[in-house]
Design a protein around this motif. Structure first.
Motif, PDB file in Angstrom:
ATOM      1  N   GLU A  31       0.839  -1.191   0.000  1.00  0.00           N
ATOM      2  CA  GLU A  31       0.000   0.000   0.000  1.00  0.00           C
ATOM      3  C   GLU A  31       0.877   1.245   0.000  1.00  0.00           C
ATOM      4  OE1 GLU A  31      -3.508   1.760   2.936  1.00  0.00           O
ATOM      5  OE2 GLU A  31      -2.950  -0.347   3.037  1.00  0.00           O
ATOM      6  N   ARG A  32       0.529   2.245  -0.834  1.00  0.00           N
ATOM      7  CA  ARG A  32       1.327   3.475  -0.881  1.00  0.00           C
ATOM      8  C   ARG A  32       1.132   4.274   0.393  1.00  0.00           C
ATOM      9  NH1 ARG A  32      -0.538   6.190  -5.198  1.00  0.00           N
ATOM     10  NH2 ARG A  32       1.164   5.583  -6.535  1.00  0.00           N
ATOM     11  N   VAL A  33       2.258   4.640   0.999  1.00  0.00           N
ATOM     12  CA  VAL A  33       2.264   5.580   2.120  1.00  0.00           C
ATOM     13  C   VAL A  33       3.333   6.614   1.818  1.00  0.00           C
ATOM     14  CG1 VAL A  33       1.507   3.849   3.797  1.00  0.00           C
ATOM     15  CG2 VAL A  33       3.944   4.318   3.542  1.00  0.00           C
ATOM     16  N   ILE A  34       3.153   7.779   2.374  1.00  0.00           N
ATOM     17  CA  ILE A  34       4.184   8.801   2.259  1.00  0.00           C
ATOM     18  C   ILE A  34       4.546   9.197   3.685  1.00  0.00           C
ATOM     19  CG2 ILE A  34       4.836  11.033   1.297  1.00  0.00           C
ATOM     20  CD1 ILE A  34       2.878  10.419  -0.996  1.00  0.00           C
ATOM     21  N   LYS A  35       5.854   9.162   3.929  1.00  0.00           N
ATOM     22  CA  LYS A  35       6.388   9.360   5.272  1.00  0.00           C
ATOM     23  C   LYS A  35       7.294  10.577   5.328  1.00  0.00           C
ATOM     24  CE  LYS A  35       6.780   4.402   6.326  1.00  0.00           C
ATOM     25  NZ  LYS A  35       7.730   3.369   6.821  1.00  0.00           N
ATOM     26  N   LEU A  44      -2.398   6.534   0.638  1.00  0.00           N
ATOM     27  CA  LEU A  44      -3.027   6.988  -0.601  1.00  0.00           C
ATOM     28  C   LEU A  44      -3.037   5.837  -1.597  1.00  0.00           C
ATOM     29  CD1 LEU A  44      -4.124   9.448  -2.230  1.00  0.00           C
ATOM     30  CD2 LEU A  44      -1.751   9.936  -2.854  1.00  0.00           C
ATOM     31  N   ASN A  45      -4.223   5.245  -1.818  1.00  0.00           N
ATOM     32  CA  ASN A  45      -4.297   4.048  -2.647  1.00  0.00           C
ATOM     33  C   ASN A  45      -5.615   3.864  -3.350  1.00  0.00           C
ATOM     34  OD1 ASN A  45      -1.895   2.266  -2.232  1.00  0.00           O
ATOM     35  ND2 ASN A  45      -2.383   2.857  -0.134  1.00  0.00           N
ATOM     36  N   HIS A  46      -5.528   3.210  -4.493  1.00  0.00           N
ATOM     37  CA  HIS A  46      -6.708   2.621  -5.117  1.00  0.00           C
ATOM     38  C   HIS A  46      -6.791   1.198  -4.592  1.00  0.00           C
ATOM     39  CE1 HIS A  46      -7.090   5.801  -8.203  1.00  0.00           C
ATOM     40  NE2 HIS A  46      -8.331   5.399  -8.181  1.00  0.00           N
ATOM     41  N   TYR A  47      -7.952   0.813  -4.113  1.00  0.00           N
ATOM     42  CA  TYR A  47      -8.145  -0.516  -3.543  1.00  0.00           C
ATOM     43  C   TYR A  47      -9.584  -0.939  -3.798  1.00  0.00           C
ATOM     44  CZ  TYR A  47      -8.350  -4.220  -0.030  1.00  0.00           C
ATOM     45  OH  TYR A  47      -8.523  -5.421   0.606  1.00  0.00           O
TER      46      TYR A  47
END
Length: 121
Positions: A31-35, A44-47
């Motif tokens: 899953e995309r995360v921004i840290k 931030l993801n399409h799921y």
């Protein structure tokens, strides 16, 4: 039909997040995360055909939870001020400007004060 109806909003939010001081994109759990400095400030993801955005909103949480598609983030994160927004095909457009403001709030909630001080007021 576009498989990702919110792709433009997702890209705009991703670009904005990565423009913040020391922001880095990672994909734990697929899953995309921004840290910032190893701490997540946005998921931030399409799921399953939906766009999901999760942010830590210590000041805007109650207001944000009144928005359509908003709920406390799972895994106990909701108790710490995290809110998840889910947008599905047919939903209204993502208010990217509002999410930019909330993203700054989330960033400030987890970033060191020195980095947060570099953001606009």
């Amino acid at each position: 039909m576009n498989d990702q109806p919110f792709a433009d909003a997702e890209q705009a939010l991703r670009t904005h997040a990565l423009s913040l001081p020391e922001a880095a994109e990672e994909f734990p759990w697929g899953e995309r995360v921004i840290k910032v400095r190893g701490k997540i400030f946005i998921f931030l993801n399409h799921y399953q055909g939906a766009l999901r955005i999760s942010l830590k909103l210590p000041h805007s949480r109650d207001f944000a939870l009144d928005m359509p598609g908003a709920s406390p983030t799972g895994y106990g994160l909701g108790k710490a001020g995290w809110v998840t927004f889910r947008f599905e095909a047919g939903d209204a457009a993502v208010d990217v400007e509002r999410f930019h403001h909330w993203m700054l709030e989330s960033y400030r909630a987890v970033a060191p004060k020195r980095l947060s001080a570099q953001l606009p007021a």
